[in-house]
Design a protein around this motif. Structure first.
Motif, PDB file in Angstrom:
ATOM      1  N   ILE A 100       0.901  -1.070  -0.102  1.00 43.85           N
ATOM      2  CA  ILE A 100      -0.075  -0.007  -0.199  1.00 43.85           C
ATOM      3  C   ILE A 100       0.907   1.247  -0.083  1.00 43.85           C
ATOM      4  O   ILE A 100       1.771   1.152   0.775  1.00 43.85           O
ATOM      5  CB  ILE A 100      -0.903   0.045   1.110  1.00 43.85           C
ATOM      6  N   VAL A 102       0.803   5.627  -0.826  1.00 40.64           N
ATOM      7  CA  VAL A 102       0.090   6.963  -1.027  1.00 40.64           C
ATOM      8  C   VAL A 102       1.133   7.964  -1.507  1.00 40.64           C
ATOM      9  O   VAL A 102       1.988   8.025  -0.844  1.00 40.64           O
ATOM     10  CB  VAL A 102      -0.750   7.461   0.076  1.00 40.64           C
ATOM     11  N   GLN A 107      -0.695  12.101   1.303  1.00 41.70           N
ATOM     12  CA  GLN A 107      -0.503  11.489   2.543  1.00 41.70           C
ATOM     13  C   GLN A 107      -1.145  12.157   3.640  1.00 41.70           C
ATOM     14  O   GLN A 107      -1.259  13.295   3.825  1.00 41.70           O
ATOM     15  CB  GLN A 107       0.766  11.033   3.036  1.00 41.70           C
ATOM     16  N   GLY A 108      -1.835  11.387   4.694  1.00 41.34           N
ATOM     17  CA  GLY A 108      -2.457  11.784   5.901  1.00 41.34           C
ATOM     18  C   GLY A 108      -3.770  12.544   5.605  1.00 41.34           C
ATOM     19  O   GLY A 108      -4.405  13.265   6.317  1.00 41.34           O
ATOM     20  N   ALA A 109      -4.267  12.480   4.355  1.00 40.88           N
ATOM     21  CA  ALA A 109      -5.828  12.702   4.028  1.00 40.88           C
ATOM     22  C   ALA A 109      -7.027  11.679   4.225  1.00 40.88           C
ATOM     23  O   ALA A 109      -7.982  11.816   3.640  1.00 40.88           O
ATOM     24  CB  ALA A 109      -5.562  13.233   2.518  1.00 40.88           C
ATOM     25  N   GLY A 110      -6.467  10.601   4.609  1.00 42.29           N
ATOM     26  CA  GLY A 110      -7.395   9.707   4.857  1.00 42.29           C
ATOM     27  C   GLY A 110      -7.557   8.392   3.757  1.00 42.29           C
ATOM     28  O   GLY A 110      -8.214   7.486   3.676  1.00 42.29           O
ATOM     29  N   GLY A 112      -5.101   6.222   2.712  1.00 41.33           N
ATOM     30  CA  GLY A 112      -4.584   4.689   3.298  1.00 41.33           C
ATOM     31  C   GLY A 112      -5.703   3.928   4.036  1.00 41.33           C
ATOM     32  O   GLY A 112      -6.066   3.002   3.827  1.00 41.33           O
ATOM     33  N   THR A 113      -6.394   4.906   5.048  1.00 37.90           N
ATOM     34  CA  THR A 113      -7.528   4.230   5.814  1.00 37.90           C
ATOM     35  C   THR A 113      -8.481   3.607   4.807  1.00 37.90           C
ATOM     36  O   THR A 113      -9.139   2.835   5.032  1.00 37.90           O
ATOM     37  CB  THR A 113      -7.879   5.302   6.388  1.00 37.90           C
ATOM     38  N   GLU A 134       3.204  -7.362   6.549  1.00 41.93           N
ATOM     39  CA  GLU A 134       4.489  -7.129   6.983  1.00 41.93           C
ATOM     40  C   GLU A 134       4.893  -5.687   6.836  1.00 41.93           C
ATOM     41  O   GLU A 134       4.453  -5.134   5.659  1.00 41.93           O
ATOM     42  CB  GLU A 134       5.611  -8.145   6.297  1.00 41.93           C
ATOM     43  N   ASN A 139       9.299   1.595  10.089  1.00 36.38           N
ATOM     44  CA  ASN A 139       8.235   2.391   9.214  1.00 36.38           C
ATOM     45  C   ASN A 139       7.163   2.620  10.401  1.00 36.38           C
ATOM     46  O   ASN A 139       6.028   2.027  10.444  1.00 36.38           O
ATOM     47  CB  ASN A 139       7.611   1.831   8.307  1.00 36.38           C
ATOM     48  N   ASP A 141       5.309   5.345  11.066  1.00 32.61           N
ATOM     49  CA  ASP A 141       3.967   5.866  10.483  1.00 32.61           C
ATOM     50  C   ASP A 141       3.019   4.881   9.966  1.00 32.61           C
ATOM     51  O   ASP A 141       1.770   4.955  10.392  1.00 32.61           O
ATOM     52  CB  ASP A 141       4.318   7.039   9.322  1.00 32.61           C
ATOM     53  N   ARG A 144       1.519   3.146  12.873  1.00 27.15           N
ATOM     54  CA  ARG A 144       0.554   3.829  13.639  1.00 27.15           C
ATOM     55  C   ARG A 144      -0.867   3.726  12.906  1.00 27.15           C
ATOM     56  O   ARG A 144      -1.757   3.369  13.677  1.00 27.15           O
ATOM     57  CB  ARG A 144       0.952   5.226  13.581  1.00 27.15           C
ATOM     58  N   LEU A 145      -0.857   3.879  11.544  1.00 32.48           N
ATOM     59  CA  LEU A 145      -2.259   3.392  10.839  1.00 32.48           C
ATOM     60  C   LEU A 145      -2.590   2.242  11.298  1.00 32.48           C
ATOM     61  O   LEU A 145      -3.912   1.891  11.347  1.00 32.48           O
ATOM     62  CB  LEU A 145      -1.819   3.856   9.312  1.00 32.48           C
ATOM     63  N   TYR A 146      -1.960   0.983  10.990  1.00 32.57           N
ATOM     64  CA  TYR A 146      -2.247  -0.254  11.278  1.00 32.57           C
ATOM     65  C   TYR A 146      -3.039  -0.547  12.566  1.00 32.57           C
ATOM     66  O   TYR A 146      -3.824  -1.106  12.831  1.00 32.57           O
ATOM     67  CB  TYR A 146      -1.334  -1.085  10.855  1.00 32.57           C
ATOM     68  N   LYS A 148      -4.182   1.840  14.561  1.00 35.44           N
ATOM     69  CA  LYS A 148      -5.337   2.592  14.917  1.00 35.44           C
ATOM     70  C   LYS A 148      -6.460   1.657  14.168  1.00 35.44           C
ATOM     71  O   LYS A 148      -7.679   1.778  14.477  1.00 35.44           O
ATOM     72  CB  LYS A 148      -5.079   3.806  13.838  1.00 35.44           C
TER      73      LYS A 148
HETATM   74  C1  LIG Z   1       2.302  -3.610   3.899  1.00 34.15           C
HETATM   75  C2  LIG Z   1       2.875  -2.616   3.456  1.00 34.15           C
HETATM   76  O1  LIG Z   1       2.984  -2.001   2.296  1.00 34.15           O
HETATM   77  S1  LIG Z   1       3.904  -1.568   4.425  1.00 34.15           S
HETATM   78  C3  LIG Z   1       4.128  -0.224   3.744  1.00 34.15           C
HETATM   79  C4  LIG Z   1       3.314   0.990   3.672  1.00 34.15           C
HETATM   80  N1  LIG Z   1       3.536   1.901   3.117  1.00 34.15           N
HETATM   81  C5  LIG Z   1       4.369   3.078   3.155  1.00 34.15           C
HETATM   82  O2  LIG Z   1       4.960   3.213   4.212  1.00 34.15           O
HETATM   83  C6  LIG Z   1       4.640   3.816   1.889  1.00 34.15           C
HETATM   84  C7  LIG Z   1       4.800   5.340   2.669  1.00 34.15           C
HETATM   85  N2  LIG Z   1       3.455   5.710   3.429  1.00 34.15           N
HETATM   86  C8  LIG Z   1       2.473   5.800   2.787  1.00 34.15           C
HETATM   87  O3  LIG Z   1       2.177   5.578   1.620  1.00 34.15           O
HETATM   88  C9  LIG Z   1       1.134   6.412   3.656  1.00 34.15           C
HETATM   89  O4  LIG Z   1       1.529   7.217   4.499  1.00 34.15           O
HETATM   90  C10 LIG Z   1       0.537   5.063   4.418  1.00 34.15           C
HETATM   91  C11 LIG Z   1       0.056   4.127   3.203  1.00 34.15           C
HETATM   92  C12 LIG Z   1       1.291   4.379   5.244  1.00 34.15           C
HETATM   93  C13 LIG Z   1      -0.695   5.674   5.069  1.00 34.15           C
HETATM   94  O5  LIG Z   1      -1.776   6.377   4.219  1.00 34.15           O
HETATM   95  P1  LIG Z   1      -2.296   7.751   4.410  1.00 34.15           P
HETATM   96  O6  LIG Z   1      -3.297   8.235   3.329  1.00 34.15           O
HETATM   97  O7  LIG Z   1      -1.023   8.701   4.652  1.00 34.15           O
HETATM   98  O8  LIG Z   1      -2.959   7.394   5.621  1.00 34.15           O
HETATM   99  P2  LIG Z   1      -4.137   8.211   6.333  1.00 34.15           P
HETATM  100  O9  LIG Z   1      -4.404   9.467   5.963  1.00 34.15           O
HETATM  101  O10 LIG Z   1      -5.501   7.291   6.209  1.00 34.15           O
HETATM  102  O11 LIG Z   1      -3.687   8.238   7.815  1.00 34.15           O
HETATM  103  C14 LIG Z   1      -4.258   7.442   8.962  1.00 34.15           C
HETATM  104  C15 LIG Z   1      -3.324   7.235  10.176  1.00 34.15           C
HETATM  105  O12 LIG Z   1      -2.100   6.900   9.735  1.00 34.15           O
HETATM  106  C16 LIG Z   1      -0.920   7.615  10.582  1.00 34.15           C
HETATM  107  N3  LIG Z   1      -0.150   8.320   9.426  1.00 34.15           N
HETATM  108  C17 LIG Z   1      -0.154   8.255   8.245  1.00 34.15           C
HETATM  109  N4  LIG Z   1       0.694   9.008   7.739  1.00 34.15           N
HETATM  110  C18 LIG Z   1       1.448   9.744   8.823  1.00 34.15           C
HETATM  111  C19 LIG Z   1       2.516  10.523   8.873  1.00 34.15           C
HETATM  112  N5  LIG Z   1       3.263  10.907   7.967  1.00 34.15           N
HETATM  113  N6  LIG Z   1       2.855  10.801  10.233  1.00 34.15           N
HETATM  114  C20 LIG Z   1       2.330  10.406  11.275  1.00 34.15           C
HETATM  115  N7  LIG Z   1       1.413   9.309  11.228  1.00 34.15           N
HETATM  116  C21 LIG Z   1       0.876   9.161   9.935  1.00 34.15           C
HETATM  117  C22 LIG Z   1      -1.685   8.215  11.395  1.00 34.15           C
HETATM  118  O13 LIG Z   1      -1.854   7.690  12.737  1.00 34.15           O
HETATM  119  C23 LIG Z   1      -2.949   8.359  10.810  1.00 34.15           C
HETATM  120  O14 LIG Z   1      -3.929   8.969  11.732  1.00 34.15           O
HETATM  121  P3  LIG Z   1      -4.339  10.368  12.041  1.00 34.15           P
HETATM  122  O15 LIG Z   1      -4.499  11.055  10.757  1.00 34.15           O
HETATM  123  O16 LIG Z   1      -5.658  10.160  12.904  1.00 34.15           O
HETATM  124  O17 LIG Z   1      -3.270  10.832  12.929  1.00 34.15           O
END
Ligand SMILES: CC(=O)SCCNC(=O)CCNC(=O)[C@H](O)C(C)(C)COP(=O)(O)OP(=O)(O)OC[C@H]1O[C@@H](n2cnc3c(N)ncnc32)[C@H](O)[C@@H]1OP(=O)(O)O
Length: 176
Positions: A100, A102, A107-110, A112-113, A134, A139, A141, A144-146, A148
């Motif tokens: 996954i 974004v 990022q941070g706009a919902g 991923g959720t 995995e 990682n 950040d 934290r999402l997972y 949550k």
């Molecule tokens: C199985 C795998 O693929 S593991 C690898 C996952 N992918 C990555 O790490 C790639 C880089 N990161 C990303 O692409 C994205 O940030 C993701 C997929 C991890 C999350 O997607 P987002 O759209 O950014 O997440 P979303 O906006 O839904 O955020 C939900 C929660 O994630 C956490 N979160 C996401 N991004 C961040 C950040 N940059 N800093 C801190 N917390 C974060 C927070 O808990 C957030 O909740 P909150 O807003 O209430 O604090």
């Protein structure tokens, strides 16, 4: 090319093979749909942005997921271009989130959720009892999402990632 293709897409809610989108994924500008083989270049571009050019997945890795005989769902979110994607494959009673990502600008706009919730709905429809994944130990950040969303740590897989030898955190969510 993408614009031309987008013009052919029905407005949401719309159906594609085995997947019906919610009316709007996150807001009215973004569409969600299933990934096709033609999207792989765009997915690699998202990965390049996310991982600063160090590609954790190759074209053939994406392709083998998309043509897998196992039940699977790979979704992308797009406006003008693809800005996020995520997918899982089902083995037995478990839906494994394979990747996954974004685009950093979104990022941070919902998104991923949203993607994880859609994958969970798919897993429930297939009678899965767990979701798993995995994630790099560093990682925080993503972890934290997972957490949550109800995932818990199950194990550490030592030196799981090829190029860096980094450990992976194995996480699971019970969805029964
Ligand atoms: C199985 C795998 O693929 S593991 C690898 C996952 N992918 C990555 O790490 C790639 C880089 N990161 C990303 O692409 C994205 O940030 C993701 C997929 C991890 C999350 O997607 P987002 O759209 O950014 O997440 P979303 O906006 O839904 O955020 C939900 C929660 O994630 C956490 N979160 C996401 N991004 C961040 C950040 N940059 N800093 C801190 N917390 C974060 C927070 O808990 C957030 O909740 P909150 O807003 O209430 O604090």
């Amino acid at each position: 090319m993408l614009k031309k293709f987008k013009a052919l897409l029905p407005k949401p809610p719309f159906k594609s093979a085995g997947y019906t989108s919610r009316p709007y994924p996150v807001n009215t500008k973004w569409l969600v749909r299933e990934v096709t083989n033609e999207d792989i270049k765009a997915l690699l571009a998202v990965e390049r942005e996310v991982y600063h050019g160090k590609l954790p997945w190759t074209k053939s890795a994406f392709l083998s997921e998309l043509i897998s005989p196992l039940p699977h769902l790979y979704l992308c979110v797009e406006n003008e271009d693809i800005l996020a994607f995520g997918g899982c494959r089902i083995i037995g009673n478990d839906a494994h989130i394979t990747n996954i990502a974004v685009h950093p600008k979104f990022q941070g706009a919902g998104i991923g959720t949203f993607l994880l919730e859609e994958l969970e709905t798919f897993a429930r429809q297939h009678g899965c009892l767990t979701m798993s994944l995995e994630v790099r130990l560093s990682n925080r950040d993503a972890q934290r999402l997972y957490r949550k969303l109800g995932y818990v740590s199950r194990a550490i897989k030592p030196a799981y990632y090829d190029q860096t030898n980094e450990d992976a955190l194995d996480m699971v969510k019970y969805i029964e």
